[in-house]
Scaffold this active site. Structure first.
Site, PDB file in Angstrom:
ATOM      1  N   SER A  16      -9.887  75.246  17.518  1.00  0.00           N
ATOM      2  CA  SER A  16      -9.434  76.257  16.560  1.00  0.00           C
ATOM      3  C   SER A  16      -9.602  77.630  17.190  1.00  0.00           C
ATOM      4  O   SER A  16      -9.109  77.857  18.309  1.00  0.00           O
ATOM      5  CB  SER A  16     -10.232  76.106  15.257  1.00  0.00           C
ATOM      6  OG  SER A  16      -9.806  77.034  14.309  1.00  0.00           O
ATOM      7  N   HIS A  43      -5.609  74.461  15.358  1.00  0.00           N
ATOM      8  CA  HIS A  43      -5.275  75.288  14.189  1.00  0.00           C
ATOM      9  C   HIS A  43      -4.417  76.440  14.682  1.00  0.00           C
ATOM     10  O   HIS A  43      -4.729  77.068  15.686  1.00  0.00           O
ATOM     11  CB  HIS A  43      -6.551  75.821  13.541  1.00  0.00           C
ATOM     12  CG  HIS A  43      -7.386  74.754  12.919  1.00  0.00           C
ATOM     13  ND1 HIS A  43      -8.693  74.942  12.549  1.00  0.00           N
ATOM     14  CD2 HIS A  43      -7.087  73.462  12.608  1.00  0.00           C
ATOM     15  CE1 HIS A  43      -9.165  73.821  12.027  1.00  0.00           C
ATOM     16  NE2 HIS A  43      -8.213  72.901  12.070  1.00  0.00           N
ATOM     17  N   ASP A 136     -13.709  71.248  10.951  1.00  0.00           N
ATOM     18  CA  ASP A 136     -12.626  70.288  11.135  1.00  0.00           C
ATOM     19  C   ASP A 136     -12.721  69.681  12.535  1.00  0.00           C
ATOM     20  O   ASP A 136     -12.900  70.396  13.520  1.00  0.00           O
ATOM     21  CB  ASP A 136     -11.278  70.999  10.942  1.00  0.00           C
ATOM     22  CG  ASP A 136     -10.125  70.023  10.801  1.00  0.00           C
ATOM     23  OD1 ASP A 136     -10.353  68.881  10.380  1.00  0.00           O
ATOM     24  OD2 ASP A 136      -8.977  70.425  11.103  1.00  0.00           O
TER      25      ASP A 136
END
Lengths: 191, 253
Positions: A16, A43, A136
């Site tokens: 991310s 992401h 995540d």
């Protein structure tokens, strides 16, 4: 190492915040003979469709593909989860996409990609978690470990944002904790 | 059994999608055990809520603004008289609302007859309510701007403390039908069919059948829109001509 090269069916990478530069570095330093498919879930900005793939293509030695639904996973390619779609690996070696609810406030969700790869490839999967600003991917990496796949977490000390690697380390014990250069060396030794 | 009780051939959906979604929906509907699920399938109200949630009622207004900018150009070029529009398997209202706003801006709203189908009454009621979730307000407004619409978002939506609702008058030419689209045996043909991101749920063989079926429901030169990451199956390549590759708009061959 050629035996290991034959064993693995995919390298699945999640990242991310801060991961774009790192993914770019990995892809630009991989041996061009690297033929294990690489599946990346990063992401990314929800409403920016172009730019990321093009930027990666400029430096990568391997073809970068933003897959369509039901696209076959093929050796030597890098697959990048499209913006605003979840990306899953299927048993038949294809990719499926979805616009289901956000997971961990994210779409694409790294957990979804990694968990589906763990089911599809079991112990023949390498999972890698990079820098990032939320949890995540931690559960997905644990799923790969639970299926006896090989797991790597970026050393939090080298991460631009350490939340994601630390979340993974709280949930499971990876096979290796590596710096960015260590990850590149590891992957190139598989060739 | 699920197919029989719901009228939807979930058995031909993508296997991993079906498993994942079933788990999500049963959890949401507080169904803990398989036997409980089997029994609930005899309850029409449960079946309706089940079908609603299985349809993935998740969307945003003007998702993919570039697609809507394209439609804003294409529609008036091709249609100046009556337009028959079909949303065969719509999962939430945003796609419909986006089209209504565009037709309104183009002055074509009263030339359009729009048919909306959903496998559940709960789905139809949610779409007919005109309500968009306030949680999506920022994204919806941003997409509205990116679609380069004239006027403002607030010209089309009334916002209260509780919800955000499209002006009901915009829906004056919309008809709603509770029906799963593949069970539709009517022979009505359409100029525009919106099927964006719907086929992501299906297995490959069902996709083959669906795209062949949709072809039979298009007027000559009618347009089919699919999601920007949907795949048109090889079996359907001869049925449709590609009109725009980036936004995945096809024309009936």
């Amino acid at each position: 190492m050629s035996k290991d090269f034959d064993k693995y069916k995919a390298v699945v990478i999640g990242g991310s915040a801060g991961s774009f530069a790192l993914v770019l570095k990995v892809l630009s330093n991989l041996d061009k003979q690297f033929s294990i498919p690489i599946i990346i879930c990063m992401h990314r900005l929800k409403h920016v469709r172009s730019g990321l793939v093009e930027s990666l293509r400029m430096k990568s030695k391997l073809p970068i593909i933003e897959p369509a639904d039901k696209q076959k996973i093929e050796a030597g390619n890098v697959y990048l989860a499209p913006s605003n779609y979840h990306m899953f690996v299927e048993f038949d070696g294809t990719i499926s996409l979805s616009i289901e609810e956000l997971n961990n406030q994210s779409r694409p969700s790294i957990d979804y990609t990694l968990s589906s790869a763990s089911v599809a490839f079991r112990d023949r999967c390498i999972g890698i978690i990079l820098t990032g600003a939320n949890k995540d991917g931690a559960k997905g990496l644990k799923d790969i470990a639970d299926k006896k796949g090989f797991t790597i977490v970026q050393d939090p000390l080298t991460a631009e944002v350490d939340t994601m690697p630390k979340s993974a380390l709280r949930l499971m014990t990876p096979d290796l904790i590596l710096s960015p250069d260590g990850i590149i060396d590891f992957l190139n030794k598989l060739v | 059994m699920v197919d029989e009780k719901t009228g939807v051939v979930f058995s031909r959906y993508g296997l991993s999608f079906f498993r994942r979604r079933l788990s999500f929906v049963l959890d949401k509907l507080l169904v803990k055990k398989k036997q409980q699920f089997v029994e609930l399938l005899d309850d029409p109200q449960f079946v309706d809520r089940f079908c609603y949630n299985m349809s993935v009622p998740v969307a945003e207004l003007f998702r993919d603004p570039a697609y809507w900018r394209l439609m804003k150009k294409i529609i008036p070029q091709r249609y100046s008289d009556k337009i028959n529009v079909w949303f065969p398997d719509i999962s939430s209202g945003e796609e419909l609302y986006g089209l209504l706003i565009i037709l309104s801006q183009l002055g074509l709203l009263d030339k359009a007859a729009i048919n909306v189908q959903h496998s559940s009454q709960a789905g139809l009621d949610a779409i007919a309510s005109g309500i968009v979730t306030p949680k999506m307000d920022e994204i919806n407004r941003s997409n509205f701007e990116r679609t380069q619409m004239t006027g403002s978002f607030d010209d089309y939506f009334a916002k209260s403390d509780f919800d955000c609702k499209i002006n009901a008058d915009l829906m004056r030419n919309v008809t709603f039908e509770k029906k799963w689209f593949l069970n539709d045996v009517s022979e009505t043909k359409y100029d525009l069919i919106f099927f964006r991101n719907n086929s992501l749920l299906f297995g490959k063989e069902l996709q083959d059948d669906v795209f062949a079926f949709l072809h039979t429901r298009l007027n000559a030169n009618g347009l089919l829109s699919i999601g920007i990451k949907d795949s048109l199956p090889a079996s359907a390549k001869t049925l449709y001509a590609l009109l725009n590759a980036d936004e995945q708009v096809y024309m009936k061959n």
